[in-house]
Scaffold this active site. Structure first.
Site, PDB file in Angstrom:
ATOM      1  N   PRO A 116       0.791  -1.231   0.000  1.00 58.15           N
ATOM      2  CA  PRO A 116       0.000   0.000   0.000  1.00 58.15           C
ATOM      3  C   PRO A 116       0.823   1.281   0.000  1.00 58.15           C
ATOM      4  CG  PRO A 116      -0.791  -1.512   1.683  1.00 58.15           C
ATOM      5  CD  PRO A 116       0.404  -2.146   1.064  1.00 58.15           C
ATOM      6  N   ASN A 117       0.390   2.199  -0.830  1.00 62.96           N
ATOM      7  CA  ASN A 117       0.928   3.569  -0.923  1.00 62.96           C
ATOM      8  C   ASN A 117       2.288   3.658  -1.618  1.00 62.96           C
ATOM      9  OD1 ASN A 117      -1.299   4.826   0.491  1.00 62.96           O
ATOM     10  ND2 ASN A 117      -0.524   3.775   2.302  1.00 62.96           N
ATOM     11  N   ARG A 124       5.273  11.043  -2.505  1.00 59.30           N
ATOM     12  CA  ARG A 124       4.821  10.816  -1.134  1.00 59.30           C
ATOM     13  C   ARG A 124       5.968  11.052  -0.148  1.00 59.30           C
ATOM     14  NH1 ARG A 124       4.832   4.748   1.308  1.00 59.30           N
ATOM     15  NH2 ARG A 124       3.763   5.243   3.243  1.00 59.30           N
ATOM     16  N   TYR A 153      10.921   8.889   1.734  1.00 62.11           N
ATOM     17  CA  TYR A 153      10.925   7.825   0.720  1.00 62.11           C
ATOM     18  C   TYR A 153      11.675   8.184  -0.564  1.00 62.11           C
ATOM     19  CZ  TYR A 153       7.435   5.807   3.818  1.00 62.11           C
ATOM     20  OH  TYR A 153       6.791   5.292   4.917  1.00 62.11           O
ATOM     21  N   ASN A 195       8.303  -5.473  -0.281  1.00 60.94           N
ATOM     22  CA  ASN A 195       8.099  -4.361   0.628  1.00 60.94           C
ATOM     23  C   ASN A 195       6.588  -4.295   0.853  1.00 60.94           C
ATOM     24  OD1 ASN A 195       7.808  -2.033   2.059  1.00 60.94           O
ATOM     25  ND2 ASN A 195       9.068  -0.762   0.709  1.00 60.94           N
ATOM     26  N   ALA A 207       2.880  -0.717   4.939  1.00 60.51           N
ATOM     27  CA  ALA A 207       2.191  -0.723   6.241  1.00 60.51           C
ATOM     28  C   ALA A 207       1.725  -2.123   6.647  1.00 60.51           C
ATOM     29  CB  ALA A 207       1.005   0.229   6.189  1.00 60.51           C
ATOM     30  N   HIS A 210       3.497  -4.533   9.228  1.00 58.88           N
ATOM     31  CA  HIS A 210       3.346  -4.436  10.677  1.00 58.88           C
ATOM     32  C   HIS A 210       2.053  -5.070  11.191  1.00 58.88           C
ATOM     33  CE1 HIS A 210       6.494  -1.627   9.718  1.00 58.88           C
ATOM     34  NE2 HIS A 210       5.654  -0.789   9.122  1.00 58.88           N
ATOM     35  N   ASP A 227       1.248 -15.654   6.263  1.00 55.48           N
ATOM     36  CA  ASP A 227       0.828 -17.024   5.981  1.00 55.48           C
ATOM     37  C   ASP A 227       0.953 -17.356   4.495  1.00 55.48           C
ATOM     38  OD1 ASP A 227       0.315 -17.414   8.649  1.00 55.48           O
ATOM     39  OD2 ASP A 227      -1.865 -17.321   8.479  1.00 55.48           O
ATOM     40  N   GLU A 255      12.915  -9.091   2.709  1.00 54.14           N
ATOM     41  CA  GLU A 255      12.042  -7.959   3.011  1.00 54.14           C
ATOM     42  C   GLU A 255      12.842  -6.669   2.807  1.00 54.14           C
ATOM     43  OE1 GLU A 255      10.917  -7.943   7.105  1.00 54.14           O
ATOM     44  OE2 GLU A 255       9.403  -6.422   6.815  1.00 54.14           O
ATOM     45  N   HIS A 293      12.706  -2.362   3.144  1.00 51.55           N
ATOM     46  CA  HIS A 293      12.045  -1.115   3.530  1.00 51.55           C
ATOM     47  C   HIS A 293      12.929   0.034   3.101  1.00 51.55           C
ATOM     48  CE1 HIS A 293       8.722  -2.938   5.422  1.00 51.55           C
ATOM     49  NE2 HIS A 293       9.523  -3.731   6.104  1.00 51.55           N
ATOM     50  N   SER A 331      12.749   3.201   4.082  1.00 47.02           N
ATOM     51  CA  SER A 331      13.146   4.021   5.237  1.00 47.02           C
ATOM     52  C   SER A 331      13.701   3.126   6.343  1.00 47.02           C
ATOM     53  CB  SER A 331      11.924   4.790   5.763  1.00 47.02           C
ATOM     54  OG  SER A 331      10.959   3.884   6.280  1.00 47.02           O
ATOM     55  N   ARG A 336      11.895   5.099  13.365  1.00 49.01           N
ATOM     56  CA  ARG A 336      10.606   5.789  13.234  1.00 49.01           C
ATOM     57  C   ARG A 336       9.660   5.379  14.373  1.00 49.01           C
ATOM     58  NH1 ARG A 336       8.592   5.223   7.203  1.00 49.01           N
ATOM     59  NH2 ARG A 336       7.227   6.926   7.921  1.00 49.01           N
ATOM     60  N   ARG A 374       6.269   0.784  13.775  1.00 47.35           N
ATOM     61  CA  ARG A 374       6.991   0.333  12.568  1.00 47.35           C
ATOM     62  C   ARG A 374       8.168  -0.585  12.912  1.00 47.35           C
ATOM     63  NH1 ARG A 374       4.765   3.726   8.526  1.00 47.35           N
ATOM     64  NH2 ARG A 374       4.240   5.740   9.394  1.00 47.35           N
TER      65      ARG A 374
HETATM   66  C1  DHK Z   1       6.830   1.841   3.645  1.00 46.42           C
HETATM   67  C2  DHK Z   1       5.638   2.167   4.203  1.00 46.42           C
HETATM   68  O1  DHK Z   1       4.624   2.552   3.452  1.00 46.42           O
HETATM   69  C3  DHK Z   1       5.439   2.182   5.660  1.00 46.42           C
HETATM   70  O2  DHK Z   1       4.124   1.871   6.031  1.00 46.42           O
HETATM   71  C4  DHK Z   1       6.421   1.272   6.375  1.00 46.42           C
HETATM   72  C5  DHK Z   1       7.938   1.279   4.427  1.00 46.42           C
HETATM   73  C6  DHK Z   1       7.837   1.554   5.910  1.00 46.42           C
HETATM   74  C7  DHK Z   1       9.304   1.628   3.814  1.00 46.42           C
HETATM   75  O3  DHK Z   1      10.148   2.202   4.477  1.00 46.42           O
HETATM   76  O4  DHK Z   1       9.510   1.275   2.653  1.00 46.42           O
HETATM   77  O5  DHK Z   1       6.307   1.461   7.766  1.00 46.42           O
END
Ligand code: DHK
Length: 174
Positions: free
Chosen positions: A23-24, A31, A36, A88, A91, A94, A101, A112, A114, A116, A121, A125
């Protein structure tokens, strides 16, 4: 001439890699750029595609804002012969037992990523429901983390399955 470590005998290098973003992450580049960065997801995926072509790998990229769609994509990976997953989950990292699963269910090794440094943070997170089953995690290295993960995946050995084309023996005798 290099000798092949016993633990790698009969294995091959990962060749088909799935990159999943949650997501996002479709908003990358616009963003919260201080966190990021300014690269868009299209930029990141294009760079991974180029790197993959240069190395003779196949990379599939998938992004969704929906947990179920991400789970469906992970489940499909097994029948597609995906050797390695770079994820990645944003959100959902977490919170999502469902994603955890799904990854366990297909039993495909994963890393995995990330962008950031989640450990610097908010407390929520700091917890990942995916990390303990991952081969490893890349955290806080910006979007370069995906490239490092691809490099790692390309050197990861997997048990032989149909369609194996890159054999460690061939690499070691080079
Ligand atoms: C990206 C997100 O959107 C956050 O919800 C995570 C992660 C961290 C990143 O750092 O890529 O907490």
């Amino acid at each position: 001439m290099k000798t092949i470590p016993a633990r790698h005998k009969g294995k091959r290098l990962a060749k088909t890699i799935l990159v999943i973003n949650g997501p996002n992450l479709n908003l990358l580049g616009t963003r919260e750029t201080a966190i990021y960065g300014s690269q868009s997801l299209a930029d990141v995926e294009a760079a991974l595609g180029e790197e993959a072509r240069a190395r003779g790998l196949t990379v599939h990229c998938f992004q969704s804002n929906h947990e179920g769609a991400l789970i469906d994509r992970i489940q499909a990976a097994r029948s597609e012969g995906v050797d390695f997953i770079i994820i990645n989950a944003a959100a959902l990292t977490h919170t999502s037992i469902g994603l955890r699963d799904a990854l366990a269910g297909v039993a495909i090794p994963y890393v995995e990523v990330h962008i950031s440094n989640v450990h610097g943070r908010e407390d929520f997170r700091h917890v990942s429901l995916l990390a303990d089953r991952a081969v490893g995690t890349l955290v806080g290295l910006g979007t370069a983390g995906y490239r490092y993960a691809l490099d790692f995946a390309a050197n990861h050995t997997v048990a032989p399955a149909g369609g194996a084309t890159v054999w460690l023996a061939a690499k070691s005798s080079a």
